[in-house]
Design a protein around this motif. Structure first.
Motif, PDB file in Angstrom:
ATOM      1  N   UNK A  46      18.889  70.480  18.323  1.00 25.15           N
ATOM      2  CA  UNK A  46      18.555  69.266  18.939  1.00 25.15           C
ATOM      3  C   UNK A  46      19.620  68.988  20.215  1.00 25.15           C
ATOM      4  N   UNK A  47      20.889  69.478  20.259  1.00 20.77           N
ATOM      5  CA  UNK A  47      21.761  69.460  21.227  1.00 20.77           C
ATOM      6  C   UNK A  47      21.009  69.798  22.375  1.00 20.77           C
ATOM      7  N   UNK A  48      20.447  71.045  22.338  1.00 19.93           N
ATOM      8  CA  UNK A  48      19.791  71.615  23.443  1.00 19.93           C
ATOM      9  C   UNK A  48      18.702  71.028  23.778  1.00 19.93           C
ATOM     10  N   UNK A  49      17.816  70.624  22.996  1.00 18.73           N
ATOM     11  CA  UNK A  49      16.452  69.750  23.421  1.00 18.73           C
ATOM     12  C   UNK A  49      16.942  68.448  24.317  1.00 18.73           C
ATOM     13  N   UNK A  50      17.884  67.771  23.649  1.00 16.46           N
ATOM     14  CA  UNK A  50      18.488  66.344  24.417  1.00 16.46           C
ATOM     15  C   UNK A  50      19.175  66.817  25.588  1.00 16.46           C
ATOM     16  N   UNK A  51      19.897  67.974  25.749  1.00 13.53           N
ATOM     17  CA  UNK A  51      20.441  68.497  27.215  1.00 13.53           C
ATOM     18  C   UNK A  51      19.250  68.578  28.260  1.00 13.53           C
ATOM     19  N   UNK A  52      18.277  69.271  27.828  1.00  9.18           N
ATOM     20  CA  UNK A  52      17.208  69.489  28.755  1.00  9.18           C
ATOM     21  C   UNK A  52      16.203  68.243  29.210  1.00  9.18           C
ATOM     22  N   UNK A  53      16.312  67.235  27.962  1.00  8.88           N
ATOM     23  CA  UNK A  53      15.725  65.924  28.456  1.00  8.88           C
ATOM     24  C   UNK A  53      16.638  64.944  29.184  1.00  8.88           C
ATOM     25  N   UNK A  54      17.830  65.509  29.342  1.00 10.81           N
ATOM     26  CA  UNK A  54      18.853  64.655  30.268  1.00 10.81           C
ATOM     27  C   UNK A  54      19.605  63.527  29.455  1.00 10.81           C
TER      28      UNK A  54
END
Length: 104
Positions: A46-54
């Motif tokens: 989730x941390x990676x996905x949220x990072x990609x989403x800004x």
């Protein structure tokens, strides 16, 4: 059944992340976490996905939780270090990086 469901959601999220469908990945990881709030790998992903989403604040919270749940996981500390760096939190990033290096 919840165990199989959380794994299925996690795998679905990983697949979506790999196809750069970051919003869908986020939704799958969050659903998996509703089934098991202590699913460390889902917090990490989730941390990676949220990072990609800004959403760096959300990514930081998820990465911190991943480290809490999996303190011996090198990649969790590495991810935390990267997100700290993206936030401009250099001393925290260096500390997380040092922890990851010690665990290797």
């Amino acid at each position: 059944m919840a165990e199989a469901d959380k794994i299925a959601l996690y795998r679905s999220g990983i697949g979506k992340y790999g196809r750069q469908e970051f919003e869908g990945a986020r939704a799958d990881f969050e659903q998996a976490l509703r089934l098991d709030p202590d699913f460390g790998d889902a917090h990490h992903s989730l941390a990676h996905a949220l990072e990609k989403l800004g959403d760096l604040d959300g990514a930081l919270a998820a990465a911190r939780r991943a480290v809490e749940l999996s303190p011996e996981e090198v990649l969790a500390h590495t991810t935390l270090s990267v997100i700290y760096m993206r936030q401009g939190m250099v001393p925290e990033a260096e500390a997380a990086k040092a922890t990851a290096a010690q665990l290797q």
